[in-house]
Enzyme design. Structure first.
Site, PDB file in Angstrom:
ATOM      1  N   HIS A 150      23.061  29.569 -27.373  1.00  0.00           N
ATOM      2  CA  HIS A 150      23.572  30.081 -28.647  1.00  0.00           C
ATOM      3  C   HIS A 150      22.983  31.465 -28.866  1.00  0.00           C
ATOM      4  O   HIS A 150      21.763  31.642 -28.870  1.00  0.00           O
ATOM      5  CB  HIS A 150      23.199  29.165 -29.809  1.00  0.00           C
ATOM      6  CG  HIS A 150      23.702  29.664 -31.136  1.00  0.00           C
ATOM      7  ND1 HIS A 150      24.946  29.343 -31.615  1.00  0.00           N
ATOM      8  CD2 HIS A 150      23.134  30.471 -32.061  1.00  0.00           C
ATOM      9  CE1 HIS A 150      25.124  29.931 -32.797  1.00  0.00           C
ATOM     10  NE2 HIS A 150      24.037  30.614 -33.085  1.00  0.00           N
ATOM     11  N   CYS A 151      23.852  32.444 -29.055  1.00  0.00           N
ATOM     12  CA  CYS A 151      23.406  33.828 -29.209  1.00  0.00           C
ATOM     13  C   CYS A 151      23.638  34.282 -30.647  1.00  0.00           C
ATOM     14  O   CYS A 151      24.782  34.449 -31.074  1.00  0.00           O
ATOM     15  CB  CYS A 151      24.162  34.740 -28.246  1.00  0.00           C
ATOM     16  SG  CYS A 151      23.657  36.474 -28.362  1.00  0.00           S
TER      17      CYS A 151
END
Length: 356
Positions: free
Chosen positions: A238-239
């Site tokens: 998850h960025c």
């Protein structure tokens, strides 16, 4: 499980479903290996083992207002029991805009931060640094280039456009969310439900873990994201910088965003370094501290941009090289960190085919 029509609406009582039917397990070339307790028909598979997933048709839960199924952009105040737009009944933490036409992760404000870090330094570079090329102090800077000084900003603008385009695609592309309470991935056996099921893929044992939130057995290479509250197929990470999970559908845009941003930082940094050297070349005295002081007093924006782009080069370069390594081995960030494959990666197809 109830189905929605093709107009973007789902019955109010429908369970949360994100993808259409046929999205069973991801496989590798040579055939799929469905788990014996997963029922349903298989989906179309890529030659390299990645699943061809249909476009996102999320299912919904109940809402207080009912929508007109003939017009996805209108709602009425009819009693509960009709149809609602899917985006209004989304069970995850994603944010929707323009009546469900665009979807991002739970932190869309980070997109403004990332976009500002892209656009503002390039604008300052064009406005404050490039004019110094033709100034009295900067006369002769980059004179060996066969182009006028203003044209030096064109490559920076093109790289900025490429970086911004891939940022938008990575943030607004659905990463490969798996449907919740999908009967094709549920437990069809008798007795106590096991927490994981073992599956053999290319001679390697791979576990299908039970997700208590989505109530499904996750396919290989999938993971439940605690930020988006969704199970994502071929989950990488998850960025927050793109405000989205990086998965099977948007990974290529994320990698292109990292590479284009690295090239943009490198180009601007090299030009700023050459301009800075020319600006302090005729200063009296020697020493890096004196040169920095001269730039700070006479051209603070040039010095600030030089330090900023220099600091960005190391993390962006490391990230670009790291993801090239992951692609070469056909693995994900999550798999690399957790070390899920103790012997060998069953999804690796060789260097050339992994890069396809």
């Amino acid at each position: 499980m109830a189905r929605s029509g093709g107009n973007g609406y789902a019955p109010v009582s429908a369970a949360h479903e994100v993808l259409d039917d046929g999205d069973i397990l991801e496989s590798v070339a040579g055939g799929s290996h469905p788990a014996p307790v997963i029922v349903g028909h298989s989906s179309t598979l890529n030659y390299d083992g990645d699943q061809q997933l249909p476009r996102l048709p999320p299912r919904g839960l109940s809402q207080d207002h009912v929508s007109d199924p003939e017009d996805p952009d209108t709602e009425d105040n009819s009693p509960i029991g009709g149809l609602v737009p899917r985006w209004q009944a989304w069970p995850g933490n994603n944010q929707f805009f323009f009546k469900g036409r665009f979807m991002t992760g739970p932190e869309p404000a980070m997109l403004l931060c990332t976009s500002s870090l892209l656009v503002l330094p390039v604008l300052l570079f064009i406005v404050t640094a490039l004019p110094e090329v033709n100034s009295d102090k900067g006369r002769g800077v980059l004179r060996w280039l066969p182009v006028p000084a203003p044209l030096l900003g064109v490559p920076a603008g093109l790289l900025l456009a490429a970086s911004f385009f891939n940022l938008c695609r990575a943030s607004c592309t659905e990463p490969g969310i798996l449907p919740r309470q999908d009967p094709k991935r549920g437990f069809a056996g008798q007795g106590v439900r096991p927490q994981k099921l073992d599956q053999i893929i290319n001679g390697v044992k791979v576990s299908l873990k039970w997700c208590s939130t989505c109530e499904i057995y996750r396919p290989p290479r999938s993971k439940h994201c605690a930020f988006c509250n969704n199970c994502v197929l071929k989950f990488d990470h998850h960025c927050p910088w793109v405000s989205n999970c990086v998965g099977i559908r948007n990974y290529k845009y994320f990698v292109c965003f990292v590479i284009s941003t690295f090239l943009l930082s490198l180009y601007v940094f090299v030009l700023l370094l050459l301009i800075s050297i020319q600006l302090v070349m005729h200063a009296s005295g020697f020493g890096a501290g004196r040169y920095v002081a001269i730039l700070f007093n006479s051209h603070p924006f040039v010095l600030g941009l030089l330090l900023f782009t220099g600091c960005m080069l190391c993390p962006l370069g490391n990230l670009a090289v790291f993801h090239c390594y992951l692609i070469a081995n056909n693995t994900t960030t999550n798999e690399e960190i957790t070390g899920v494959y103790t012997s060998r990666n069953p999804f690796s197809l060789g260097l050339r085919r992994n890069f396809k």
